[in-house]
Design a protein around this motif. Sequence first.
Motif, PDB file in Angstrom:
ATOM      1  N   ARG A   1       0.598  -1.170   0.059  1.00  0.00           N
ATOM      2  CA  ARG A   1      -0.113  -0.059  -0.053  1.00  0.00           C
ATOM      3  C   ARG A   1       0.818   1.267  -0.112  1.00  0.00           C
ATOM      4  O   ARG A   1       1.623   1.556   0.921  1.00  0.00           O
ATOM      5  CB  ARG A   1      -0.847  -0.133   1.151  1.00  0.00           C
TER       6      ARG A   1
ATOM      7  N   SER B   1     -10.110  -1.593   2.787  1.00  0.00           N
ATOM      8  CA  SER B   1     -10.217  -2.149   4.093  1.00  0.00           C
ATOM      9  C   SER B   1      -9.123  -1.453   5.035  1.00  0.00           C
ATOM     10  O   SER B   1      -9.422  -1.551   6.202  1.00  0.00           O
ATOM     11  CB  SER B   1     -10.071  -3.717   3.964  1.00  0.00           C
TER      12      SER B   1
ATOM     13  N   ASP C   1      -2.417   0.516  -4.341  1.00  0.00           N
ATOM     14  CA  ASP C   1      -2.214  -0.468  -3.658  1.00  0.00           C
ATOM     15  C   ASP C   1      -2.277  -1.806  -4.672  1.00  0.00           C
ATOM     16  O   ASP C   1      -2.837  -1.507  -5.638  1.00  0.00           O
ATOM     17  CB  ASP C   1      -2.950  -0.634  -2.376  1.00  0.00           C
TER      18      ASP C   1
ATOM     19  N   ARG D   1      -5.232  -0.975  -7.035  1.00  0.00           N
ATOM     20  CA  ARG D   1      -5.999   0.069  -7.098  1.00  0.00           C
ATOM     21  C   ARG D   1      -5.343   1.292  -8.008  1.00  0.00           C
ATOM     22  O   ARG D   1      -4.239   1.550  -7.685  1.00  0.00           O
ATOM     23  CB  ARG D   1      -6.175   0.672  -5.560  1.00  0.00           C
TER      24      ARG D   1
HETATM   25  N1  UDP Z   1      -6.920  -7.480  -3.406  1.00  0.00           N
HETATM   26  C1  UDP Z   1      -6.910  -8.451  -4.433  1.00  0.00           C
HETATM   27  N2  UDP Z   1      -7.622  -9.719  -3.929  1.00  0.00           N
HETATM   28  C2  UDP Z   1      -7.843  -9.881  -2.676  1.00  0.00           C
HETATM   29  C3  UDP Z   1      -7.890  -8.780  -1.753  1.00  0.00           C
HETATM   30  C4  UDP Z   1      -7.147  -7.818  -2.078  1.00  0.00           C
HETATM   31  O1  UDP Z   1      -6.535  -8.354  -5.518  1.00  0.00           O
HETATM   32  O2  UDP Z   1      -8.368 -10.951  -2.437  1.00  0.00           O
HETATM   33  C5  UDP Z   1      -6.203  -6.376  -3.794  1.00  0.00           C
HETATM   34  C6  UDP Z   1      -7.221  -5.116  -3.986  1.00  0.00           C
HETATM   35  O3  UDP Z   1      -7.819  -4.900  -5.281  1.00  0.00           O
HETATM   36  C7  UDP Z   1      -6.435  -3.612  -3.677  1.00  0.00           C
HETATM   37  C8  UDP Z   1      -5.549  -4.301  -2.567  1.00  0.00           C
HETATM   38  O4  UDP Z   1      -5.295  -5.745  -2.639  1.00  0.00           O
HETATM   39  O5  UDP Z   1      -5.630  -3.460  -4.921  1.00  0.00           O
HETATM   40  C9  UDP Z   1      -5.917  -4.057  -1.155  1.00  0.00           C
HETATM   41  O6  UDP Z   1      -7.235  -4.567  -0.777  1.00  0.00           O
HETATM   42  P1  UDP Z   1      -7.662  -4.342   0.338  1.00  0.00           P
HETATM   43  O7  UDP Z   1      -7.167  -5.134   1.650  1.00  0.00           O
HETATM   44  O8  UDP Z   1      -8.029  -2.931   0.856  1.00  0.00           O
HETATM   45  O9  UDP Z   1      -9.272  -5.147   0.336  1.00  0.00           O
HETATM   46  P2  UDP Z   1     -10.590  -4.790  -0.183  1.00  0.00           P
HETATM   47  O10 UDP Z   1     -10.771  -3.258   0.261  1.00  0.00           O
HETATM   48  O11 UDP Z   1     -10.651  -5.033  -1.656  1.00  0.00           O
HETATM   49  O12 UDP Z   1     -11.305  -5.423   0.785  1.00  0.00           O
END
Ligand code: UDP
Length: 238
Positions: free
Chosen positions: A94, A100, A175, A200
Amino acid sequence: MKQPELLYEGKAKQLFRTEDDDVVLMHYKDTATAFNNIKKATIAGKGVLNNKISAIIFGCLNEAGVPTHYIRRLNDRDQLCRRVEIIPLEIIVRNIVAGSLAKRLGLEEGFKPSNTIYDICYKSDALGDPLINDHHAVALGVVTYDELKQIYSMTARINEVLKSLFDRINITLVDFKIEFGRTSDGRIVLADEISPDTCRLWDKTTKERLDRDRFRRDMGRVREAYEVILDRLEALKK
Ligand code: UDP
């Protein structure tokens, strides 16, 4: 002709055996999923876009000397990759707080921390891919501390290559999630895909989201956003 043997079917891709035991064919589907598979849809043409986008990105990483599973793209939906055993960890990088993490830490989406943040999740559909730490990963027996050190150092390099690639197409790499695998001779290489499904990507000028959040958050124009990413990456090659 004999139908190739399906080795594995995931949410967005299928893996087929080839005549070479060390090489697999990766086929990109049009399925979109979110929230641990609760939300599902078909986005016509997404597989073609992600195959092409991921092929360009993995090509750049190969050129930059990062060991990856990627060999070459065959056609609109298929690419050849080295066969690996996937390490069941999702490594999340990130550069900007979003999704999340914004919720977990009570920070605004878009906040830029002074450091790069690394999260790891344990790939387990049954458990809902829980957030874990290095010690949990070692306790699970999926990696050693030495392998984690290697994974983090490769990940930092991948982030540098990707940030500068996206910078050139006026995109902020907010991220992304990556996965690693072990080859038959025991080397750790970057595997899976890197696409708007796994990153993202925000337009630097308009701040528009050009990634899977458009699907997750029902923002519409998902395919069009992925097309913008592919068009800009392809324009770089010209
Ligand atoms: N991400 C992904 N697969 C997953 C979880 C996350 O490709 O199973 C990617 C998501 O697209 C983002 C980054 O990892 O670019 C961080 O995701 P985050 O943990 O914020 O999860 P989210 O908001 O998707 O629940």
